[in-house]
Scaffold this active site. Sequence first.
Site, PDB file in Angstrom:
ATOM      1  N   HIS A  17      37.681  46.990  45.735  1.00  0.00           N
ATOM      2  CA  HIS A  17      38.235  45.908  46.561  1.00  0.00           C
ATOM      3  C   HIS A  17      38.726  44.757  45.678  1.00  0.00           C
ATOM      4  O   HIS A  17      38.089  44.436  44.674  1.00  0.00           O
ATOM      5  CB  HIS A  17      37.147  45.309  47.453  1.00  0.00           C
ATOM      6  CG  HIS A  17      36.766  46.122  48.643  1.00  0.00           C
ATOM      7  ND1 HIS A  17      35.901  47.184  48.578  1.00  0.00           N
ATOM      8  CD2 HIS A  17      37.114  46.002  49.948  1.00  0.00           C
ATOM      9  CE1 HIS A  17      35.731  47.686  49.795  1.00  0.00           C
ATOM     10  NE2 HIS A  17      36.454  46.997  50.650  1.00  0.00           N
ATOM     11  N   ASP A  33      47.382  31.098  31.583  1.00  0.00           N
ATOM     12  CA  ASP A  33      48.542  31.408  30.733  1.00  0.00           C
ATOM     13  C   ASP A  33      48.495  32.860  30.241  1.00  0.00           C
ATOM     14  O   ASP A  33      49.516  33.560  30.242  1.00  0.00           O
ATOM     15  CB  ASP A  33      48.593  30.474  29.514  1.00  0.00           C
ATOM     16  CG  ASP A  33      49.203  29.124  29.849  1.00  0.00           C
ATOM     17  OD1 ASP A  33      49.858  29.021  30.907  1.00  0.00           O
ATOM     18  OD2 ASP A  33      49.036  28.180  29.058  1.00  0.00           O
TER      19      ASP A  33
HETATM   20 MN    MN Z   1      34.133  46.044  44.278  1.00  0.00          MN
END
Ligand code: MN
Length: 283
Positions: free
Chosen positions: A131, A256
């Site tokens: 996820h 950056d």
């Molecule tokens: Mn995860």
Amino acid sequence: MKRVLIIIAFFTFLMSCSESNSSSTNTPDNNGNNNPTTKLRVLTGDSVHLSLGVPRDADLSNDFEQIRHQYAFSYNSAKGVPNWVAWELSKDWYGDVARYDGNFVTDITLPGDIVKITHADYTNSGYDRGHLVRSEERTDNEADNKATFYLTNIIPQTPDLNRGVWLDLEYYCEKLCKEDNKRLFVVAGPIIHTNKTLKDEGRVAIPDSCFKIIVVMNYTDNINAINDNTVIYSVIMPNIAGVRSDDWTKYKTTVDQVEKSTGYDFLNMLPVALQAKIESRKN
Ligand code: MN
Ligand code: MN
């Protein structure tokens, strides 16, 4: 009206000489089905998740941008993964809804001509369905939690990364929200410079590493509160075995560096001078 989300998605048609074989008289097709030009979809609506800007790179041909109530994302159909997912996080998004226990969800909200990844694309690949917006971060209600299982919120992560050091940083974000009453703006995604794909099937690119940028604000702050001293955590973590027990702070970097590695400009709603200051700083 805290989580008001206005889903306004326009299909923008970029007519490039090399890609367009249709006439310039095309009109927008708001359903987006079977229309090759809908591969480019540029966000124009308001979303709390995009308060700090819509990350963009120089080539928008593989950025299919979309807003949902729970997060915003840019999907790359050539790679089968999101380019980035952006989301707001505070204690309000956490609840006690049980984790959705079905298969990961094919994102059929993508237009018809866009490659859609399935749960099975990851099966027996050796990689976790990792996820970006963590399941636990959307537990106020069942719909929120299920939305994190769309495969447009998922990238291949090694078990050691997903269940180890990446998770540790997710725990830290949870602590910031629940114990320190912070409001976070998070953007995360893959960094891909090789051509490896899950099971060599050419559908889902395996990231070399994964980035996350976390802008830390107080719960009651609005965007105008961001200044030179605002804390930002940026990390780039290698998507390899052996990192399970690492401390997440080992992978701190600068915005950056993430911009350099991904080609995307982040936090681009902030004044350029402010970006220059806070993006070059390691917290
Ligand atoms: Mn995860
Ligand atoms: Mn920037």
